[in-house]
Structure formats: structure tokens, C-alpha cells
Design a protein around this motif. Structure first.
Motif, PDB file in Angstrom:
ATOM      1  N   LEU A   1       0.835  -1.197   0.000  1.00  0.00           N
ATOM      2  CA  LEU A   1       0.000   0.000   0.000  1.00  0.00           C
ATOM      3  C   LEU A   1       0.876   1.255   0.000  1.00  0.00           C
ATOM      4  N   ARG A   2       0.593   2.191  -0.880  1.00  0.00           N
ATOM      5  CA  ARG A   2       1.319   3.459  -0.930  1.00  0.00           C
ATOM      6  C   ARG A   2       0.681   4.433   0.069  1.00  0.00           C
ATOM      7  N   VAL A   3       1.280   4.505   1.241  1.00  0.00           N
ATOM      8  CA  VAL A   3       0.732   5.355   2.298  1.00  0.00           C
ATOM      9  C   VAL A   3       0.792   6.825   1.891  1.00  0.00           C
ATOM     10  N   ASP A   4       1.814   7.173   1.083  1.00  0.00           N
ATOM     11  CA  ASP A   4       1.978   8.574   0.693  1.00  0.00           C
ATOM     12  C   ASP A   4       0.891   9.033  -0.286  1.00  0.00           C
ATOM     13  N   GLU A   5       0.133   8.088  -0.850  1.00  0.00           N
ATOM     14  CA  GLU A   5      -0.919   8.441  -1.804  1.00  0.00           C
ATOM     15  C   GLU A   5      -2.314   8.298  -1.200  1.00  0.00           C
ATOM     16  N   MET A   6      -2.384   8.027   0.090  1.00  0.00           N
ATOM     17  CA  MET A   6      -3.675   7.816   0.753  1.00  0.00           C
ATOM     18  C   MET A   6      -4.170   9.108   1.395  1.00  0.00           C
ATOM     19  N   PRO A   7      -5.498   9.253   1.479  1.00  0.00           N
ATOM     20  CA  PRO A   7      -6.035  10.364   2.273  1.00  0.00           C
ATOM     21  C   PRO A   7      -5.792  10.126   3.765  1.00  0.00           C
ATOM     22  N   SER A   8      -5.926  11.178   4.536  1.00  0.00           N
ATOM     23  CA  SER A   8      -5.575  11.091   5.961  1.00  0.00           C
ATOM     24  C   SER A   8      -6.437  10.078   6.711  1.00  0.00           C
ATOM     25  N   ASP A   9      -7.703   9.923   6.347  1.00  0.00           N
ATOM     26  CA  ASP A   9      -8.567   8.967   7.055  1.00  0.00           C
ATOM     27  C   ASP A   9      -8.052   7.538   6.900  1.00  0.00           C
TER      28      ASP A   9
ATOM     29  N   HIS B   1      -3.070   3.214  11.108  1.00  0.00           N
ATOM     30  CA  HIS B   1      -2.371   3.458  12.372  1.00  0.00           C
ATOM     31  C   HIS B   1      -3.170   2.895  13.543  1.00  0.00           C
ATOM     32  N   GLU B   2      -4.506   3.054  13.507  1.00  0.00           N
ATOM     33  CA  GLU B   2      -5.342   2.550  14.595  1.00  0.00           C
ATOM     34  C   GLU B   2      -5.256   1.042  14.714  1.00  0.00           C
ATOM     35  N   ARG B   3      -5.032   0.371  13.606  1.00  0.00           N
ATOM     36  CA  ARG B   3      -4.914  -1.090  13.614  1.00  0.00           C
ATOM     37  C   ARG B   3      -3.480  -1.538  13.849  1.00  0.00           C
ATOM     38  N   HIS B   4      -2.639  -0.591  14.241  1.00  0.00           N
ATOM     39  CA  HIS B   4      -1.242  -0.872  14.581  1.00  0.00           C
ATOM     40  C   HIS B   4      -0.478  -1.475  13.403  1.00  0.00           C
ATOM     41  N   LEU B   5      -0.891  -1.101  12.187  1.00  0.00           N
ATOM     42  CA  LEU B   5      -0.203  -1.622  11.010  1.00  0.00           C
ATOM     43  C   LEU B   5       0.897  -0.683  10.543  1.00  0.00           C
ATOM     44  N   VAL B   6       0.756   0.592  10.851  1.00  0.00           N
ATOM     45  CA  VAL B   6       1.803   1.563  10.542  1.00  0.00           C
ATOM     46  C   VAL B   6       1.980   2.460  11.758  1.00  0.00           C
ATOM     47  N   SER B   7       3.154   3.066  11.835  1.00  0.00           N
ATOM     48  CA  SER B   7       3.410   3.981  12.939  1.00  0.00           C
ATOM     49  C   SER B   7       2.796   5.340  12.644  1.00  0.00           C
ATOM     50  N   ARG B   8       2.716   6.129  13.683  1.00  0.00           N
ATOM     51  CA  ARG B   8       2.202   7.486  13.532  1.00  0.00           C
ATOM     52  C   ARG B   8       3.086   8.299  12.586  1.00  0.00           C
ATOM     53  N   GLU B   9       4.378   8.038  12.659  1.00  0.00           N
ATOM     54  CA  GLU B   9       5.318   8.781  11.826  1.00  0.00           C
ATOM     55  C   GLU B   9       5.119   8.441  10.349  1.00  0.00           C
ATOM     56  N   LEU B  10       4.988   7.157  10.015  1.00  0.00           N
ATOM     57  CA  LEU B  10       4.808   6.777   8.621  1.00  0.00           C
ATOM     58  C   LEU B  10       3.488   7.330   8.096  1.00  0.00           C
ATOM     59  N   ALA B  11       2.462   7.313   8.930  1.00  0.00           N
ATOM     60  CA  ALA B  11       1.148   7.789   8.508  1.00  0.00           C
ATOM     61  C   ALA B  11       1.092   9.311   8.396  1.00  0.00           C
TER      62      ALA B  11
ATOM     63  N   ARG C   1       5.551  11.518   4.044  1.00  0.00           N
ATOM     64  CA  ARG C   1       6.623  11.830   3.098  1.00  0.00           C
ATOM     65  C   ARG C   1       6.525  10.915   1.884  1.00  0.00           C
ATOM     66  N   SER C   2       7.120  11.346   0.811  1.00  0.00           N
ATOM     67  CA  SER C   2       7.071  10.563  -0.424  1.00  0.00           C
ATOM     68  C   SER C   2       7.779   9.233  -0.224  1.00  0.00           C
ATOM     69  N   GLY C   3       7.277   8.209  -0.872  1.00  0.00           N
ATOM     70  CA  GLY C   3       7.873   6.892  -0.767  1.00  0.00           C
ATOM     71  C   GLY C   3       7.436   6.107   0.453  1.00  0.00           C
ATOM     72  N   ALA C   4       6.585   6.700   1.289  1.00  0.00           N
ATOM     73  CA  ALA C   4       6.104   5.977   2.478  1.00  0.00           C
ATOM     74  C   ALA C   4       5.141   4.880   2.023  1.00  0.00           C
ATOM     75  N   ALA C   5       5.435   3.658   2.407  1.00  0.00           N
ATOM     76  CA  ALA C   5       4.608   2.536   1.977  1.00  0.00           C
ATOM     77  C   ALA C   5       4.645   1.447   3.035  1.00  0.00           C
ATOM     78  N   VAL C   6       3.693   0.529   2.933  1.00  0.00           N
ATOM     79  CA  VAL C   6       3.673  -0.607   3.849  1.00  0.00           C
ATOM     80  C   VAL C   6       3.248  -1.851   3.089  1.00  0.00           C
TER      81      VAL C   6
END
Lengths: 150, 142
Positions: free
Chosen positions: B73-81, B87-97, B106-111
């Protein structure tokens, strides 16, 4: 003038003493400390200048400086460890007292297994060492083994 | 809105209390940080560098059969919701989100997500591997 506050029971007494009277009473004061020498002052200035020069040093790979590390707490790349080695070691010595690990080390789980055999005295000795090193699970195993022998 | 069916086990398989001592230990999480040689660390890297890191990671993952059942998943291309949901499901950190207003995504943020395991790319390190399991399962998570 040294200001001494004495609390006796419910009463509080405030005394104003000169250096000599304070020394006679055994009161430790900053006035009793040796006055700083000019050489100490020059040394502290020299250290501050060296720190400033160290902060301006730049990593050739990522262009970050030691000042960047001080402000963010993070290095810029793997090459920064070499570029800022001296400054990092100075920092580690100031914060931790040494630039090398001098504390406890990890022991592999195999070393925690109580070997079969051994006299009761040897087991008591191992028990004492395990307790001293806070390896309480190992200590419990040795204790059980000792009970089985006694 | 992020399609939750894309997430292996909805991203909350660790909540099923199937592990040991679930009444005391909710979950076991192990995170390993790794960085790729030849790049500045993620915090210092420029946008183009971060995208090259992501591309290299994706290419490496395609060559690993064990990772074929997951989703990137490209986190950098997702809306904030959607980022908040991850993040709520503990799949990404607050920083990555990028949930902190002072520190946006930031660009390139993905999971990369697969059952019980996730790999964050371009967080504080180039790679942040995470295994999360229900209850006390240190050996299994590792």
C-alpha cells in the motif's frame, strides 16, 4: 557572607557567618572551593571552540553536519559514523562515561542450562553467582537441584 | 475509504485472543529496523532517493515467493482517514502515517502487509519489519 539556616525542633535559626566562622562550624561552602585558575578558563574556551569546529564538520555522502545530529538526534547515513567518529566518541564519554560498552553482556541460552553432576558446593557456588547476576530462573533451577541432592 | 478486504485478516487478526495468556498479554509485537546500503537514512533522504528505495524494495519483494500473498500500500498516496485507519490497527506507525501536523506524510512511504507481518518502507529507517501476534508468542512472532 554565608547564610546558615538551622532547624532545631520547632524553631528555625538564621545565622550570617563569615568564611572563617563557617569553616570553624564545619559548614561546607562554595567560598571554600579553590578559585578557578586562568588555565582552567582557557581550557574550557578551547573545548568550546573544538566543539564548535566539530559541529561544523560535514559528511561527504549525505552533507549532514554534527550540528544536524545534535538538533535531530539522528545521523544522516551510514558514512556519518566515520565522519563524526571523534565527536560521537566525545559525546558518548560525556553521557555514558565511556565510548565502549563496559556493562553486562548477553549470554546465549545454552549457558543457562544447569549441567548434570557437580558437587553440592559447586552448585551452591553457581547458585550464588546466578543470584548475584540476577539470573533468577537459573537460580531457581539450581536451587531445585540442590534440594533434590539434600 | 480504504477497502479493508485488501488487508490480510482485516489487519486485526492479532485481536482474536488466540495466543497464550490472552487475558494478560493482548499481543506480542517484534519490530526490526534495517537500512539499505548506498542511500542516506530515510530522515535525510530526498524525495527522489526515497522513491528509488521503494522501487528497489518492491523489486526485491517480487523475487520472494513467501511474500506473494501480501499487498503493498502506498501510504503517501492515501487520504488522511485511510492513514489513520492503518495506524489505529497498529499496522503503521504514527510517523509513517504522517498524522502529526508538523511531520506530514513523506514521499515513498509505503507498507507491505501479509497475515501477522508488515514491512514499513521509508519510515524512520528504510525498512521496518513488524510481526504482531495475539497473546504471548515471542518465538512465533520472531
Amino acid at each position: 557572607m554565608i547564610q546558615l539556616t538551622e532547624i532545631e525542633g520547632t524553631g528555625v535559626r538564621l545565622l550570617h557567618l563569615c568564611e572563617r566562622c563557617a569553616a570553624e562550624r564545619g559548614v561546607e561552602t562554595t567560598a571554600a572551593a579553590p578559585k578557578p585558575q586562568i588555565s582552567d578558563f582557557l581550557q574550557s574556551v578551547h573545548q568550546a571552540m573544538q566543539a564548535t569546529q566539530g559541529d561544523a564538520a560535514r559528511c561527504a555522502f549525505c552533507s549532514s553536519t554534527f550540528r544536524d545530529f545534535r538538533s535531530t538526534g539522528r545521523l544522516g547515513c551510514a558514512h556519518c559514523y566515520d565522519a563524526f567518529e571523534k565527536s560521537m566518541r566525545d559525546l558518548l564519554r560525556r553521557v555514558h562515561g565511556s565510548s565502549q560498552h563496559i556493562g553486562r553482556r548477553y549470554e546465549s541460552p545454552a549457558s543457562h542450562v544447569v549441567p548434570d553432576g557437580g558437587t553440592a558446593n559447586e552448585l551452591r557456588d553457581r547458585l550464588r553467582r546466578a543470584i548475584d547476576s540476577e539470573q533468577f530462573e537459573l537460580a531457581a533451577d539450581i536451587r531445585d537441584k540442590l534440594r533434590g541432592m539434600e | 475509504m480504504l477497502d479493508l478486504s485488501l488487508l490480510p485478516d482485516g489487519g486485526i487478526g492479532w485481536l482474536d485472543a488466540s495466543g497464550e495468556h490472552p487475558d494478560i498479554v493482548i499481543s506480542t509485537r517484534i519490530r526490526l529496523a534495517r537500512n539499505i546500503e548506498g542511500y542516506a537514512f530515510a530522515g535525510r533522504a530526498r524525495d527522489g532517493e526515497r522513491l528509488r528505495i521503494l522501487s528497489q524494495v518492491e523489486q526485491a519483494m517480487r523475487g520472494m515467493r513467501e511474500l506473494h500473498h501480501g499487498v503493498m500500500l502506498r501510504v503517501d498516496e492515501m487520504p488522511s482517514d485511510d492513514r489513520m485507519l492503518l495506524h489505529e490497527r497498529h499496522l503503521v506507525s504514527r510517523e509513517l502515517a504522517g498524522l502529526d501536523p508538523q511531520r506530514p506524510v513523506r514521499s515513498g512511504a509505503a507498507v507491505y502487509l501479509t497475515r501477522g507481518t508488515s514491512v514499513m518502507v521509508n519510515e524512520e529507517d528504510h525498512l521496518r519489519l513488524q510481526a504482531i501476534e495475539s497473546g504471548l508468542r515471542i518465538g512465533s512472532a520472531f
